[in-house]
Design an enzyme around this catalytic site. Structure first.
Site, mmCIF file in Angstrom:
data_model
loop_
_atom_site.group_PDB
_atom_site.id
_atom_site.type_symbol
_atom_site.label_atom_id
_atom_site.label_comp_id
_atom_site.label_asym_id
_atom_site.label_seq_id
_atom_site.Cartn_x
_atom_site.Cartn_y
_atom_site.Cartn_z
ATOM 1 N N ASN A 7 0.873 -1.173 0.000
ATOM 2 C CA ASN A 7 0.000 0.000 0.000
ATOM 3 C C ASN A 7 0.909 1.222 0.000
ATOM 4 O O ASN A 7 1.459 1.596 1.031
ATOM 5 C CB ASN A 7 -0.905 -0.021 1.233
ATOM 6 N N ARG A 23 -2.698 -2.097 -3.333
ATOM 7 C CA ARG A 23 -3.873 -1.268 -3.123
ATOM 8 C C ARG A 23 -3.787 -0.075 -4.071
ATOM 9 O O ARG A 23 -2.783 0.620 -4.136
ATOM 10 C CB ARG A 23 -3.937 -0.771 -1.688
ATOM 11 N N HIS A 79 -13.045 2.957 0.506
ATOM 12 C CA HIS A 79 -12.990 1.918 1.544
ATOM 13 C C HIS A 79 -13.635 0.617 1.056
ATOM 14 O O HIS A 79 -14.069 -0.203 1.870
ATOM 15 C CB HIS A 79 -13.687 2.364 2.840
ATOM 16 N N ARG A 104 -11.488 15.891 8.044
ATOM 17 C CA ARG A 104 -12.335 16.206 6.885
ATOM 18 C C ARG A 104 -13.744 16.526 7.357
ATOM 19 O O ARG A 104 -14.268 15.905 8.279
ATOM 20 C CB ARG A 104 -12.380 15.036 5.906
ATOM 21 N N GLU A 158 -8.115 -5.460 5.470
ATOM 22 C CA GLU A 158 -7.957 -5.139 4.058
ATOM 23 C C GLU A 158 -6.793 -5.897 3.434
ATOM 24 O O GLU A 158 -6.862 -6.300 2.268
ATOM 25 C CB GLU A 158 -7.763 -3.631 3.893
#
Length: 399
Positions: A10, A89, A178, A239, A383
């Site tokens: 990743n 990823r 996601h 965010r 993941e």
């Protein structure tokens, strides 16, 4: 060592997260870790294994240096010959990719075409792919996309009410993110509750510094909270989540804020940090709220209120609601925010089991609701395992 392994990578803008996963399903990583501050003088790489943790300096090295160090470390451990494939990823696959794919030059070109949709993420993802292909040319390499799981959404769920020319010309639509986590957690929820694979409805809340919720109907994403970018939807660490676009026009005019100013404010200065004026870390906010800090309390209240409201909205995309599942760093560890959220979901008849809720922390999965009504669960996401599974299946099919 007789086990075969899959290397999961990743690659971020200044980091490289990795895991060396056994191809036997359900086993923990043989090796994992993180290279960070790449390109800076204090760049380093940390390895974690059953032998403990080890950190090494990369002497200001970049992604290529980090990956070379990782490969050498794997080789020194006598594991390199057991690695059969590499999984990457990739954040944004746009409308180009509906599933994970074997990487070739055409796939790389398509990922490049999607880069304007994720300019901070896809370029470093591509860098990791290019370096890995150079360093490990004999191994099949697979791209696993954050957006792919949500490509089952229908137009009424993914279109914005903007002039259609912007969708046709620039791909402006809701993509969702996601996806790898949501796919893994939906499978685990279905398994844990013995739901009919062809007849079920779940809402998954992946909560962390980035947060999104997804409605899953019969194993497919039918709606989600994130949009063109990971900014839309829930309150996150820094965010904002959903904001009236008119408020941004107002701020641009009244506070003389530029597009870059607004972008920086929305992505880096808002969310839990902006509301609390204290921290983006949920643990800190819970501690300070307990002491009476007003900013910490309102940040947690807004987070839980927004989450419950959007879970309720997502449930309307399902035929029925069987379960609400919490995952991610906050979802797996904050029994307080789970409680605050479930208390706001009373119209659905979900009843919290306080004792079970308190037990589900630090990677412990389980049902946290009573016997009646839809179930509430905590599922520890994985993941890396999902990327490894996809990579192994595609690599084996290509041989």
């Amino acid at each position: 060592m007789n086990k075969t392994l899959t290397l999961v990578i990743n690659c971020g803008s200044s980091s490289l997260k990795f895991a060396l996963m056994p191809n036997e399903s359900g086993e923990d990583p043989v090796l994992s870790g993180l290279a960070e501050r790449l390109g800076d003088s204090d760049a380093s790489i940390t390895y974690k294994s059953s032998e403990g943790k080890k950190e090494e300096s990369l002497n200001g090295g970049d992604h290529a240096t980090a990956l070379e160090a990782l490969i050498n470390h794997i080789d020194q451990k006598g594991l390199l010959a057991s690695v059969t494939a590499v999984g990457h990823r990739v954040v944004h696959g746009g409308e180009e990719f509906h599933k994970s794919v074997l990487i070739d030059d055409k796939v790389i070109a398509a990922i490049e075409r999607c880069s304007p949709l994720a300019p901070l993420h896809n370029p470093p993802n591509l860098l990791g792919i290019r370096v890995a292909r150079e360093k490990l040319p004999a191994l099949p390499q697979v791209a696993v996309f954050d957006t792919a799981f949500h490509q089952t959404m229908e137009p009424q769920a993914y279109l914005y009410a903007l002039p259609m020319e912007y969708y046709r010309e620039y791909g402006v639509r809701r993509y969702g993110f996601h996806g790898t986590s949501h796919r893994f957690v939906s499978d685990e929820t279905r398994r844990m509750l013995a739901l009919d694979p062809k007849d079920h409805g779940i809402v998954i809340a992946h909560l962390g510094n980035g947060a999104s919720a997804t409605a899953v109907k019969n194993g497919e994403s039918v709606d989600t909270t994130m949009g063109l970018t990971p900014l839309e939807g829930l309150v996150m660490g820094t965010r904002s989540g959903d904001v009236d676009p008119g408020a941004l026009v107002y701020l641009a005019n009244r506070a003389n804020m530029s597009i870059n100013d607004l972008d920086n404010m929305l992505n880096r200065k808002s969310g839990l940090l902006g509301l609390s004026e204290l921290s983006n870390d949920c643990r800190t906010l819970e501690e300070e709220a307990a002491k009476g800090h007003p900013g910490a309390k309102i940040a947690l209240d807004v987070f839980a209120h927004r989450l419950a409201r959007l879970i309720g909205g997502l449930a309307m995309s399902l035929d029925r609601l069987d379960a609400v599942t919490f995952t991610g760093g906050i979802g797996e560890n904050s029994s307080l925010l789970r409680k605050m959220t479930i208390e706001r979901l009373k119209p659905f008849g979900i009843v919290l089991d306080d004792a079970a809720n308190e037990k589900c922390v630090r990677g412990t999965s389980g049902v946290i609701s009573g016997a009646t009504g839809p179930k509430a669960l905590v599922v520890a996401t994985n993941e890396e395992l999902m990327i490894a599974r996809d990579t192994l299946a595609i690599a084996n099919a290509s041989r």
